[in-house]
Design a protein around this motif. Sequence first.
Motif, short mmCIF file in Angstrom:
data_model
loop_
_atom_site.label_atom_id
_atom_site.label_comp_id
_atom_site.label_asym_id
_atom_site.label_seq_id
_atom_site.Cartn_x
_atom_site.Cartn_y
_atom_site.Cartn_z
N PRO A 5 0.81 -1.22 0.00
CA PRO A 5 0.00 0.00 0.00
C PRO A 5 0.85 1.27 0.00
O PRO A 5 1.87 1.36 0.70
CB PRO A 5 -0.82 -0.11 1.28
CG PRO A 5 0.00 -0.96 2.18
CD PRO A 5 0.72 -1.93 1.29
N LEU A 7 0.51 5.50 0.37
CA LEU A 7 -0.34 6.63 0.74
C LEU A 7 0.00 7.81 -0.15
O LEU A 7 1.16 8.24 -0.22
CB LEU A 7 -0.12 7.02 2.21
CG LEU A 7 -0.94 8.22 2.70
CD1 LEU A 7 -2.43 7.90 2.68
CD2 LEU A 7 -0.50 8.64 4.11
N GLU A 21 -1.16 4.43 -9.79
CA GLU A 21 -2.30 3.63 -9.35
C GLU A 21 -2.47 2.35 -10.16
O GLU A 21 -3.12 1.41 -9.70
CB GLU A 21 -3.56 4.49 -9.41
CG GLU A 21 -3.54 5.62 -8.38
CD GLU A 21 -4.75 6.52 -8.41
OE1 GLU A 21 -5.04 7.15 -7.37
OE2 GLU A 21 -5.41 6.61 -9.46
N THR A 25 -1.15 -0.45 -5.01
CA THR A 25 -2.39 -0.16 -4.29
C THR A 25 -2.22 1.20 -3.63
O THR A 25 -1.43 1.35 -2.69
CB THR A 25 -2.66 -1.23 -3.23
OG1 THR A 25 -2.76 -2.50 -3.86
CG2 THR A 25 -3.96 -0.93 -2.48
N HIS A 27 -3.76 4.69 -1.81
CA HIS A 27 -4.84 5.26 -1.00
C HIS A 27 -4.74 6.78 -1.03
O HIS A 27 -3.70 7.33 -0.67
CB HIS A 27 -4.75 4.75 0.44
CG HIS A 27 -4.88 3.26 0.56
ND1 HIS A 27 -6.08 2.64 0.80
CD2 HIS A 27 -3.94 2.27 0.45
CE1 HIS A 27 -5.89 1.32 0.84
NE2 HIS A 27 -4.59 1.09 0.63
N ARG A 28 -5.79 7.44 -1.45
CA ARG A 28 -5.81 8.91 -1.58
C ARG A 28 -6.26 9.53 -0.26
O ARG A 28 -7.43 9.49 0.09
CB ARG A 28 -6.76 9.32 -2.70
CG ARG A 28 -6.44 8.73 -4.06
CD ARG A 28 -7.50 9.13 -5.06
NE ARG A 28 -7.24 8.58 -6.40
CZ ARG A 28 -8.05 8.77 -7.44
NH1 ARG A 28 -9.17 9.48 -7.29
NH2 ARG A 28 -7.75 8.25 -8.60
N ALA A 32 -10.29 10.65 1.75
CA ALA A 32 -10.75 9.79 2.84
C ALA A 32 -11.78 10.50 3.71
O ALA A 32 -11.53 11.63 4.16
CB ALA A 32 -9.56 9.36 3.70
N LEU A 38 -8.07 6.11 8.04
CA LEU A 38 -7.28 5.59 6.93
C LEU A 38 -5.83 5.36 7.38
O LEU A 38 -5.24 4.31 7.09
CB LEU A 38 -7.31 6.55 5.74
CG LEU A 38 -6.40 6.17 4.56
CD1 LEU A 38 -6.78 4.80 4.00
CD2 LEU A 38 -6.47 7.23 3.47
N SER A 41 -5.53 2.32 9.45
CA SER A 41 -5.66 1.08 8.66
C SER A 41 -4.37 0.76 7.90
O SER A 41 -4.14 -0.40 7.54
CB SER A 41 -6.83 1.18 7.70
OG SER A 41 -6.53 2.07 6.61
N LEU A 42 -3.55 1.79 7.65
CA LEU A 42 -2.31 1.60 6.89
C LEU A 42 -1.09 1.44 7.78
O LEU A 42 0.02 1.21 7.29
CB LEU A 42 -2.09 2.79 5.95
CG LEU A 42 -3.12 2.98 4.83
CD1 LEU A 42 -2.84 4.28 4.07
CD2 LEU A 42 -3.09 1.80 3.87
N CYS A 46 1.94 0.32 5.39
CA CYS A 46 2.38 1.39 4.48
C CYS A 46 3.84 1.73 4.70
O CYS A 46 4.23 2.19 5.77
CB CYS A 46 1.52 2.63 4.69
SG CYS A 46 1.99 4.00 3.61
#
Length: 313
Positions: A5, A7, A21, A25, A27-28, A32, A38, A41-42, A46
Motif C-alpha cells: 500500500p 499513501l 495507481e 495499491t 490510498h488517496r 478519505a 485511513l 488502517s495503513l 504502508c
Amino acid sequence: MNQSPILLMAPLYGPTQQALESRYTVHRLWEAPDAGALLASLADGCRVVVTTGGKGIDAATMAKLPKLELVACFGVGVDAIDLEYCRKRGIAVTNTPDVLTDEVADLALALLLATVRRIPYGDRFVREGKWLKGGMPLTQSLGGRKVGIVGLGRIGSAIAKRCESFGTTIGWYGPRPKPGVKWQHFGDVVELARWADVLIAACPGGPATHRIVSRAALEALGPDGIFVNIARGSVVDQDAMVELLGNGKLGSAGLDVFDDEPNVPQALIGMENVVLQPHMGSGTHPTRTEMGRLVLENVAAWTEGKPLVTQVS
C-alpha cells in the motif's frame, strides 16, 4: 499489481497518478472521509508515501505510519516535509531535481520581462481599446541593470545565465561563496538588494530561508526596484512587500508564489505594478511528465531493493 500500500497525500499530474495507481495499491488521503481511520488502517503495511512539494508531510502524520521507509516527493522543494523527523526515523526522501530547472528559470525571466515592459498592462491596453485613443506610456528596459539573485543553486544559476544574456550584471547571495563562480558574491541579502536594481528569489523554502527577503531588503531595493519570486512565499516578508508596493517604496514585482496559496492578497490583485502567476514555475506538460518519471522510478527502485534515483541528502 504490487499490493504494497502507498499513501498519496495530494493529487499528482494526471498521467503520473494514473501510472502509480496502475502499478500499486494507492490510498488517496485527501478523499478519505476519515483521514485518521485511513492512517490507522495503513499503520502496519504502508512503507511508501508519495506527496507533492506543496503538500509535503509532517511529523505527526509520519508518526502514525511506523513502517514508513520512503517519502517520494513530486517536486524539487522538500521544505514541506519534516526532514529532521525523517532523519531520526531513517526514512528516505526523494525529490525531482534538474528536470524543472530550465522551466522555472524561464518563468523567472518571463515574469521579469513582463514586469519591466508591463506586458499584461499592454495586453489590456489593446483589448480595452485604449490604443485607439493614444499610445501606451513608455516602459523601462532590462539591459544594463544589476540583477541580484538570492540562492545560486541549479535554478538560480540558470536564471543568472539567462539574465546575463540580456546585458545585465549579476550578483548573488548565498551563505558562503562558491568556487568557480564568476559573479559577485554578497554575504547579506540587504547588501545585495542595496546594490541591485532587480532582486530574484530562487532559494529553497524552509526555516533557514524564512523571510530572508526582509522588509529591510525590500526597502533597500527601493522605489525603482523590481522583485521577482519563483522560490516560496515564505522567503519574503509578504506583508511588508504588499505595503511597500502600495506606497511606492518598492517599484514593482513579478510573483509566482505566495504565503497562503491559492489565497493571494487582494491588494496585490488590484495593483498595476505587479504581475501574478498561480505557482506555475514547473507547470508544463513536458516537465511534469519528467517529474512524474522520477517519482515512479524512485518508488520502483525502493520496491525492487535498488538504490534510489534522486535521494535527498
